[in-house]
Design a protein around this motif. Sequence first.
Motif, PDB file in Angstrom:
ATOM      1  N   THR A  10      -6.884   1.281  11.936  1.00 27.17           N
ATOM      2  CA  THR A  10      -6.878   1.000  13.219  1.00 27.17           C
ATOM      3  C   THR A  10      -7.292  -0.548  13.296  1.00 27.17           C
ATOM      4  O   THR A  10      -7.773  -1.107  12.413  1.00 27.17           O
ATOM      5  CB  THR A  10      -8.261   1.749  14.089  1.00 27.17           C
ATOM      6  N   GLU A  42      -9.241  11.168  12.106  1.00 30.11           N
ATOM      7  CA  GLU A  42      -9.845   9.841  12.007  1.00 30.11           C
ATOM      8  C   GLU A  42     -11.270   9.709  12.700  1.00 30.11           C
ATOM      9  O   GLU A  42     -12.249   9.255  12.149  1.00 30.11           O
ATOM     10  CB  GLU A  42      -9.163   8.862  12.868  1.00 30.11           C
ATOM     11  N   GLN A  53      -8.984  -3.466  16.021  1.00 40.27           N
ATOM     12  CA  GLN A  53      -9.488  -3.797  17.243  1.00 40.27           C
ATOM     13  C   GLN A  53     -10.138  -5.130  17.178  1.00 40.27           C
ATOM     14  O   GLN A  53     -10.639  -5.661  16.293  1.00 40.27           O
ATOM     15  CB  GLN A  53     -10.774  -2.856  17.497  1.00 40.27           C
TER      16      GLN A  53
END
Length: 83
Positions: free
Chosen positions: A70, A4, A72
């Motif tokens: 991901t 990643e 966030q």
Amino acid sequence: MSGESAALDKVDAEVDARGMNCPLPILKAKKALSAMQSGQVLRVLATDHGSMRDFQAFARQTGNELVAQTEQAGVISHLLRRR
């Protein structure tokens, strides 16, 4: 979904699909990927939590690699490598 951090250094295009619901993030990603060359990386930003499953299925169905997902601050980043 390893590598990643390496993929994050090399993003060739980005689609901002924040605030859009299914199927718009997938449709925008599909259009962007069609204009990209094999091996290039697309980042899709989305806020629809269903997009996690949607992009996993999209990658399986199209043969594009889902490099990473991901989240966030409520924004989900999907990294796809063009097949």
